[in-house]
Design an enzyme around this catalytic site. Structure first.
Site, mmCIF file in Angstrom:
data_model
loop_
_atom_site.group_PDB
_atom_site.id
_atom_site.type_symbol
_atom_site.label_atom_id
_atom_site.label_comp_id
_atom_site.label_asym_id
_atom_site.label_seq_id
_atom_site.Cartn_x
_atom_site.Cartn_y
_atom_site.Cartn_z
ATOM 1 N N GLU A 50 60.299 54.988 3.868
ATOM 2 C CA GLU A 50 59.684 54.587 5.137
ATOM 3 C C GLU A 50 60.544 54.998 6.329
ATOM 4 O O GLU A 50 60.024 55.370 7.384
ATOM 5 C CB GLU A 50 59.437 53.072 5.163
ATOM 6 C CG GLU A 50 58.428 52.582 4.148
ATOM 7 C CD GLU A 50 57.058 53.245 4.302
ATOM 8 O OE1 GLU A 50 56.673 53.549 5.440
ATOM 9 O OE2 GLU A 50 56.406 53.473 3.271
ATOM 10 N N HIS A 53 59.786 58.573 7.239
ATOM 11 C CA HIS A 53 58.593 58.664 8.105
ATOM 12 C C HIS A 53 58.968 58.265 9.539
ATOM 13 O O HIS A 53 58.623 58.940 10.504
ATOM 14 C CB HIS A 53 57.515 57.679 7.643
ATOM 15 C CG HIS A 53 56.808 58.072 6.388
ATOM 16 N ND1 HIS A 53 56.203 59.293 6.224
ATOM 17 C CD2 HIS A 53 56.567 57.396 5.238
ATOM 18 C CE1 HIS A 53 55.642 59.341 5.021
ATOM 19 N NE2 HIS A 53 55.852 58.200 4.399
HETATM 20 ZN ZN LIG Z 1 55.010 57.413 2.700
#
Ligand SMILES: [Zn+2]
Length: 347
Positions: A50, A53
């Site tokens: 995460e 991202h």
């Molecule tokens: Zn992802």
């Protein structure tokens, strides 16, 4: 949401959902301390995924509120992702997971590392976490919303066609995928696969519906949906005059106009507890206004603080009225035949 913060990385708060703690207890109960250690490493991997991202998203100017950890996985909660950066943002997570997985697996073959013992079976920590990371990366590449693969597919399609159509195709591909997963899940009695299939099916349709609503709302202007029939009162009128108008026209709110200018608004709720003789001037409220070319999104936002908005032209003259009831009716009509209406409106 019942969650609490455990860390802050790159300025992004990492929060644990309460159900996550319950899961840790269950993991400890069934798989012991070694199981718990493995589980924590797995979720550290999810956080890294995460964060990948989020890091790329931040570079594209996206605001990241937090990373929320749920028992089923992690979620980076961010403001709207710009269409241009979507491909890079989506692909960053799987790339980091797969690279990390390969690194850990290679490292494990070089240095070995600790061995975890769960229910009588030995798990080399580095290899296991490495394989889980590769799985995490590959699984997220499935071409279905809300997986990263769905976004990657959409971004690739969007470079060839318009965004709405790309989303529709990606969403349909995702739905087919969820049916396949569901079939496998049912045939293999795998409850987790069945749950993931339902999750993907829901995500696929959700993504498309939200975008359709947003795109349509942006094309509909205040002047398209306003009621141009204006019945107004003057500040010197009395509440009795207003009741008479309400009886005749059955609108629940009225603009107050003085010398051709909108100076206030008065509604049924304002007169329920006052005497008939009171002048409108003494009970009217400041009007909430929008320009004629405000979008339906703007109108809905403004209606959060008022029951009706007044639509003004460039010369600041009142042209029409939009009430909450009007908007609710419009939303129902749009749900019925969105595409036909949008074509007419954009003419
Ligand atoms: Zn992802």
């Amino acid at each position: 949401m019942l969650s609490f913060r455990i860390a802050k990385i790159m300025g992004i708060p990492i929060e644990l959902h309460i159900t996550f703690i319950l899961l840790l207890v269950l993991v400890y109960y069934f798989w012991g301390l070694d199981g718990l250690i493995l589980y924590i490493f797995l979720f550290a991997s999810v956080v890294l995924h995460e964060l990948a991202h989020s890091y790329v998203a931040k570079k594209h100017g996206v605001y990241i509120e937090k990373i929320l950890l749920l028992p089923i996985g992690g979620m980076a909660m961010m403001s709207k992702i710009p269409k241009k950066g979507e491909l890079k943002i989506a692909i960053a997570g799987p790339i980091v997971s797969i690279l990390l997985g390969i690194t850990l697996t290679v490292l494990s073959s070089l240095i070995g590392g600790p061995i975890l013992r769960i229910n009588g079976i030995n798990y080399p920590l580095l290899t296991t976490v490495g394989i889980l990371n590769i799985f995490l990366g590959v699984f997220n590449l499935l071409p279905a919303f809300p997986m990263d693969g769905g976004r990657i597919l959409r971004a690739l399609l969007a470079s060839k066609m318009d965004y709405l159509k790309a989303t529709k195709i990606a969403s349909i591909v995702g739905q087919y995928f969820s049916f396949l997963l569901l079939l496998f899940g049912v045939l293999s009695f795998n409850i987790i696969l069945i749950l993931i299939a339902l999750f993907i099916y829901y995500g696929a349709s959700q993504e498309y519906n939200a975008l359709v609503a947003e795109e349509i709302f942006d094309k509909i202007k205040a002047k398209d949906i306003m009621n141009p029939r204006i019945v107004s009162v003057s500040p010197t009128d009395s509440v009795r005059d207003l009741v008479y108008l309400m009886f005749k026209y059955r609108y629940m709110g009225y603009p107050v106009i003085e010398n051709g200018k909108l100076v206030g608004t008065v509604s049924f709720n304002d007169i329920t507890t006052v005497s008939d003789q009171i002048a409108i001037r003494d009970i009217m409220k400041p009007p909430v206004t929008v320009p004629e070319d405000a979008t339906l999104n703007d109108v809905i936002f403004k209606l959060g603080s008022s029951d009706r908005v007044y639509v003004m032209d460039k010369n600041d003259r009142l042209r029409g009225i939009i009430s909450k009831t009007d908007v609710l009716r419009i939303l129902r009509i749009l749900r019925l035949k969105d595409n036909d209406i949008i074509k007419k409106i954009s003419l």
